[in-house]
Design a protein around this motif. Sequence first.
Motif, PDB file in Angstrom:
ATOM      1  N   VAL A 191       0.762  -1.260  -0.080  1.00  0.00           N
ATOM      2  CA  VAL A 191       0.054   0.062   0.013  1.00  0.00           C
ATOM      3  C   VAL A 191       0.697   1.296   0.040  1.00  0.00           C
ATOM      4  N   ARG A 192       0.622   2.123  -0.834  1.00  0.00           N
ATOM      5  CA  ARG A 192       1.374   3.377  -0.900  1.00  0.00           C
ATOM      6  C   ARG A 192       1.569   4.275   0.385  1.00  0.00           C
ATOM      7  N   THR A 193       2.450   4.427   0.948  1.00  0.00           N
ATOM      8  CA  THR A 193       2.778   4.869   2.167  1.00  0.00           C
ATOM      9  C   THR A 193       3.903   5.970   2.027  1.00  0.00           C
ATOM     10  N   ILE A 200      10.112   2.795  -3.652  1.00  0.00           N
ATOM     11  CA  ILE A 200       9.783   2.589  -4.869  1.00  0.00           C
ATOM     12  C   ILE A 200      10.420   3.804  -5.802  1.00  0.00           C
ATOM     13  N   ALA A 201      11.206   4.824  -5.072  1.00  0.00           N
ATOM     14  CA  ALA A 201      11.644   5.903  -5.921  1.00  0.00           C
ATOM     15  C   ALA A 201      12.740   5.504  -6.756  1.00  0.00           C
ATOM     16  N   THR A 202      13.484   4.265  -6.460  1.00  0.00           N
ATOM     17  CA  THR A 202      14.438   3.917  -7.432  1.00  0.00           C
ATOM     18  C   THR A 202      14.216   2.604  -8.083  1.00  0.00           C
ATOM     19  N   GLU A 203      14.987   2.249  -9.256  1.00  0.00           N
ATOM     20  CA  GLU A 203      14.786   1.143  -9.935  1.00  0.00           C
ATOM     21  C   GLU A 203      15.201  -0.164  -9.138  1.00  0.00           C
ATOM     22  N   GLU A 204      16.091   0.159  -8.071  1.00  0.00           N
ATOM     23  CA  GLU A 204      16.600  -0.921  -7.462  1.00  0.00           C
ATOM     24  C   GLU A 204      15.266  -1.376  -6.215  1.00  0.00           C
ATOM     25  N   GLY A 205      15.021  -0.273  -5.789  1.00  0.00           N
ATOM     26  CA  GLY A 205      13.866  -0.629  -4.663  1.00  0.00           C
ATOM     27  C   GLY A 205      12.713  -1.149  -5.364  1.00  0.00           C
ATOM     28  N   GLY A 208      13.096  -5.087  -5.990  1.00  0.00           N
ATOM     29  CA  GLY A 208      13.476  -5.775  -4.710  1.00  0.00           C
ATOM     30  C   GLY A 208      12.002  -5.906  -4.383  1.00  0.00           C
ATOM     31  N   LEU A 209      11.002  -5.017  -4.332  1.00  0.00           N
ATOM     32  CA  LEU A 209       9.552  -5.236  -4.078  1.00  0.00           C
ATOM     33  C   LEU A 209       9.014  -6.200  -5.083  1.00  0.00           C
ATOM     34  N   GLU A 210       9.239  -6.008  -6.277  1.00  0.00           N
ATOM     35  CA  GLU A 210       8.605  -6.932  -7.010  1.00  0.00           C
ATOM     36  C   GLU A 210       9.033  -8.318  -6.935  1.00  0.00           C
ATOM     37  N   ALA A 211      10.098  -8.528  -6.581  1.00  0.00           N
ATOM     38  CA  ALA A 211      10.561  -9.963  -6.639  1.00  0.00           C
ATOM     39  C   ALA A 211       9.951 -10.615  -5.150  1.00  0.00           C
ATOM     40  N   ALA A 212       9.722  -9.719  -4.203  1.00  0.00           N
ATOM     41  CA  ALA A 212       9.169 -10.117  -2.767  1.00  0.00           C
ATOM     42  C   ALA A 212       7.786 -10.246  -2.881  1.00  0.00           C
ATOM     43  N   VAL A 213       7.081  -9.151  -3.718  1.00  0.00           N
ATOM     44  CA  VAL A 213       5.542  -9.103  -3.580  1.00  0.00           C
ATOM     45  C   VAL A 213       5.173  -8.792  -5.071  1.00  0.00           C
ATOM     46  N   PRO A 214       5.122  -9.569  -5.955  1.00  0.00           N
ATOM     47  CA  PRO A 214       4.508  -9.421  -7.239  1.00  0.00           C
ATOM     48  C   PRO A 214       3.142  -8.983  -7.144  1.00  0.00           C
ATOM     49  N   MET A 215       2.672  -8.116  -7.970  1.00  0.00           N
ATOM     50  CA  MET A 215       1.579  -7.520  -7.823  1.00  0.00           C
ATOM     51  C   MET A 215       1.073  -7.304  -9.427  1.00  0.00           C
ATOM     52  N   HIS A 218      -2.684  -4.163 -11.700  1.00  0.00           N
ATOM     53  CA  HIS A 218      -2.538  -2.981 -11.418  1.00  0.00           C
ATOM     54  C   HIS A 218      -1.501  -2.194 -10.314  1.00  0.00           C
ATOM     55  N   GLY A 219      -0.738  -3.283  -9.867  1.00  0.00           N
ATOM     56  CA  GLY A 219       0.430  -2.679  -9.131  1.00  0.00           C
ATOM     57  C   GLY A 219      -0.064  -2.084  -7.747  1.00  0.00           C
ATOM     58  N   TYR A 220       0.766  -1.270  -7.101  1.00  0.00           N
ATOM     59  CA  TYR A 220       0.690  -1.007  -5.635  1.00  0.00           C
ATOM     60  C   TYR A 220      -0.747  -0.395  -5.490  1.00  0.00           C
TER      61      TYR A 220
END
Length: 286
Positions: A191-193, A200-205, A208-215, A218-220
């Motif tokens: 959830v966007r907080t 999510i401001a960086t490509e690396e971040g 990392g989130l995509e690998a752990a929490v694929p959505m 519609h994404g976040y």
Amino acid sequence: MSRTYVVTGAASGIGRATANLLAHRGNRVIGVDVRSGDVVADLSTPQGREDAVEGVLDEAGGRIDGVVANAGLSLPTAATVAVNYFGAVGLLHGLRSALVAASSGAPRAVVTSSMATLMPVHAPLVEACVAGDEERAMLIAADLEAQGPQVGAILYPSSKRALSRWVRRVAPTATWAGAGIPLNAVAPGIVRTPMVEELIATEEGRAGLEAAVPMPLHGYLEAQQVAALIAWLVSPENTHLCGQTVYVDGGSDVVLRGEDVWSWNDPPSTVSTPHDEARESQPASS
């Protein structure tokens, strides 16, 4: 008809979005939070939970139609377990009698779990929570916290796994279903907080989130999207959903678990079909 709802963690995030939505629909909302609200209480302590229950009952006059046990922490600290599990369970136990007395005749309860229930957890901690052994659970949690934030990160998924297990265990019992109270959980994805925005401001971040929490769908999430589901779960329209953890996660549960929720323990089929019989009648290949 207007209903009276209790929402914990109502000062921010999903809690605030839920409180605003329920109020916008003409309901009375009693907000509970550690900083501000109709009832100010710290759900990380037994005394704080008692204060919260007493304050809510005073505000509501002893009758409420729904409880949204949403307050939670995601820190690598023992307080995360105290609030996420024991805070939610303690509040619901304390307010159950007021739900039974609901003048609407349609009491409802929901807790905020997480898709993190699908992540690795600390099994002894989960078992201590589900057993209701707060002293042991907090000792385990304090030990994990002392090992640093990388180890302490397991406290959040462990607390949410325990919470979803508790919901599934008690929801069909005489205490809840038998009293006409649907008890369920929601499990949001990311959830966007403000904290997530940094990740999510960086490509690396983002990777990392995509690998752990694929959505994939519609994404976040926005907090309002989770609030809409919670509002339905605590409405009179929800008559038969019982003990479920509803994943509102853009598909994380599906991607991570696939079909295993049905297939892992399926017994061999004893029913043959014409296709099976035709295949068995074919000569063996040489």
